[in-house]
Design an enzyme around this catalytic site. Sequence first.
Site, PDB file in Angstrom:
ATOM      1  N   TRP A 102       3.570 -10.402  -6.244  1.00  0.00           N
ATOM      2  CA  TRP A 102       3.695  -8.879  -5.934  1.00  0.00           C
ATOM      3  C   TRP A 102       5.229  -8.680  -6.459  1.00  0.00           C
ATOM      4  O   TRP A 102       5.598  -7.644  -6.757  1.00  0.00           O
ATOM      5  CB  TRP A 102       3.370  -9.575  -4.568  1.00  0.00           C
ATOM      6  CG  TRP A 102       1.832  -9.602  -4.779  1.00  0.00           C
ATOM      7  CD1 TRP A 102       1.280 -10.501  -4.040  1.00  0.00           C
ATOM      8  CD2 TRP A 102       1.121  -8.754  -4.076  1.00  0.00           C
ATOM      9  NE1 TRP A 102       0.084 -10.766  -3.735  1.00  0.00           N
ATOM     10  CE2 TRP A 102      -0.159  -8.745  -4.262  1.00  0.00           C
ATOM     11  CE3 TRP A 102       1.134  -7.698  -5.456  1.00  0.00           C
ATOM     12  CZ2 TRP A 102      -1.126  -8.413  -4.498  1.00  0.00           C
ATOM     13  CZ3 TRP A 102       0.020  -6.411  -4.923  1.00  0.00           C
ATOM     14  CH2 TRP A 102      -1.804  -7.069  -4.913  1.00  0.00           C
ATOM     15  N   ASP A 173      10.745  -6.882   1.177  1.00  0.00           N
ATOM     16  CA  ASP A 173       8.958  -6.946   1.389  1.00  0.00           C
ATOM     17  C   ASP A 173       8.263  -7.475   2.466  1.00  0.00           C
ATOM     18  O   ASP A 173       8.819  -8.813   1.273  1.00  0.00           O
ATOM     19  CB  ASP A 173       8.346  -7.133   0.160  1.00  0.00           C
ATOM     20  CG  ASP A 173       6.967  -6.905   0.158  1.00  0.00           C
ATOM     21  OD1 ASP A 173       6.196  -6.942   0.495  1.00  0.00           O
ATOM     22  OD2 ASP A 173       6.562  -6.756  -1.106  1.00  0.00           O
ATOM     23  N   LYS A 197      -1.823  -8.624   6.598  1.00  0.00           N
ATOM     24  CA  LYS A 197      -1.673  -9.849   6.736  1.00  0.00           C
ATOM     25  C   LYS A 197      -1.054 -10.757   8.452  1.00  0.00           C
ATOM     26  O   LYS A 197      -2.427 -11.038   8.889  1.00  0.00           O
ATOM     27  CB  LYS A 197      -0.644  -9.838   5.753  1.00  0.00           C
ATOM     28  CG  LYS A 197      -0.817  -9.621   4.242  1.00  0.00           C
ATOM     29  CD  LYS A 197      -0.880  -9.529   3.055  1.00  0.00           C
ATOM     30  CE  LYS A 197      -0.685  -9.276   1.574  1.00  0.00           C
ATOM     31  NZ  LYS A 197      -1.954 -10.227   1.488  1.00  0.00           N
TER      32      LYS A 197
END
Lengths: 363, 363
Positions: A102, A173, A197
């Site tokens: 990611w 992030d 999430k």
Amino acid sequence: MAQIYNFSAGPAVLPVSVVHQVQSELVSYKNSGMSIMEISHRSSLYTDMEAEAEENLRKLMRIPAEYDVLFLQGGGTLQFAMVPLNLAKGNNQVGYIDSGHWAQRAIEEAQLVPKIKTDVVASAASTNYTTLPEVPKLKKQYDYIHLTLNNTIEGTMYRKLPENLKHQLLVGDMSSNIMAQRYNVEDFGLIYAGAQKNIGPAGMTVVIVKHELLDDKLELPAMLSYVKQAAKHSALNTPPVFAIYVAGLVFKWLLEQGGVEEMQKRNEKKAELLYNYLDSSSLFNAPVTKDARSLTNIPFVTGNAELDQRFIADAQESGLVNLKGHRSVGGMRASLYNAFPFEGVQKLIEFMERFEQSVGGNR
Amino acid sequence: MAQIYNFSAGPAVLPVSVVHQVQSELVSYKNSGMSIMEISHRSSLYTDMEAEAEENLRKLMRIPAEYDVLFLQGGGTLQFAMVPLNLAKGNNQVGYIDSGHWAQRAIEEAQLVPKIKTDVVASAASTNYTTLPEVPKLKKQYDYIHLTLNNTIEGTMYRKLPENLKHQLLVGDMSSNIMAQRYNVEDFGLIYAGAQKNIGPAGMTVVIVKHELLDDKLELPAMLSYVKQAAKHSALNTPPVFAIYVAGLVFKWLLEQGGVEEMQKRNEKKAELLYNYLDSSSLFNAPVTKDARSLTNIPFVTGNAELDQRFIADAQESGLVNLKGHRSVGGMRASLYNAFPFEGVQKLIEFMERFEQSVGGNR
């Protein structure tokens, strides 16, 4: 049907009581005769709900007043582009830490933003991302340094921020570990996290940004502009009402449970139980080095891809679902977010012990 | 509590049976033991649901195979920027029809996209948007012409496409009248619609685009690129699962009810009832000229702002809610989307008659 345990990396398990509350008030929100899906975002039903969600998130994360809290759309992937669009200034030189898949996607997307120069200042490629990158002393001053706090796929996590990133403007992030442990918001210029999430349903992204970083002379399309979104309290156009509502219920649940400290304790207990088992097992193995291990996403393998597949299928049948690792790395992954219960980890370990015995304890 | 009728312009009323189905299966979707909010977007539970939603939308709108159907985030406002980012080519000269507030917002956002030259080729400013703009013969060929099919705030709607737009590539904003009447998808290069008016909950945007218009050499951030979204079937990152699910239930409901033709019939009947009353009333007045009137959004006024306010408050108390006009125009607005029942219009007219009598029928 029998109890299941959902190990999905996202969209992921929500608190049972939240799901039941959503169900019970779905047809008539606050006795309005309208579903939460049907209320106007210009009504006090909405604005009160949104304000309470923001207030509770501020309490949970101890967000100082000089930070804006935005509830946006488009997930982390849109943030990969919005961060450089909004925060790259001056020399447009931005730094990224390559800690996994990611983080790499964040770099790729930043490179698609015109005029941005991206430096990868540290990478864990040499260990195949089973460690966190060693961050060297940085010689330049960057517009910002982007850091993925938890690497959902590889299962590594910054429990502490790298020393050498002090005196840089940090963009974090936190998509897969926001409120899974305490971070100090003031260490960051901007934090973002897709909700699906560790917060709520898919379709909402939390952005926490220091107001002084926003430039109201920046000419960006409205939906891509933090300063325009902040000026309209995330209701520049119709916001994702339902997702914000459910996230708000989760924030309330988190406060009732004892907040981020309590979650961190529970997450450490859940993760420790599983890592200890993995480290003692003669069949299963956790590839991540001990000092880099994630609290929320725990990959493991048998070393035999066929056996992995059999394990995943058998576990699924026993109600331990979504244990398949990300397609890019294979193997298994247990995602143990805030809403994931301790007894689910116990059930998983019991199942793994039986599986280990059934295959003779050998690979 | 008593029955209410929700005239909100969006988020708006949903079919009663859909809201009840969402409620009944909220805790365990398809007997999976997981909520629809908790399922992985890489599971067949999701991909089957998404495929069925798309298939039903294709049936309802008769979408040819050479068009991609995308379920995106960010509402119409993000489309205002994505359309020029993706479809402006060659000379970057694009044309807009100024038919009202949302058309103007589309123009403003296009002007924020670098290198785009926007021409306003027609405007209804001179009638204060109570008519549709007269579209002249266009001398230039534009990369596209942008048309707002229904003007949610002003209450005007193109029942037919302007003659002089033939031979131009048309981009249609159908946010507030998608599937309220039949349009021919093949008349458009691209159609978009925020879901929260005539489709489902907020947080999802339908984009229907002719595949040959997409340029896979265009270097855009992924979330802003139609071609990248199309390649990943709208699951380039985590899609807004819940909003797509509810929209899919609405699509199924529309098919069961008889599809777009049946909706058009019902909408014409509902709108006719209200317009006839407005035209015969000595108190209330519909400002839009008869040949431009919307099926879905019907503004009306008494001509006295104080009386308007009293009407809105009294109606609210009688269970006729969200009748306030948009803040930019004032007065009242009844939004009569597909899911809005005929008897709600009857109740509104009965209430208006009583109100008219109570104030003596005079302004």
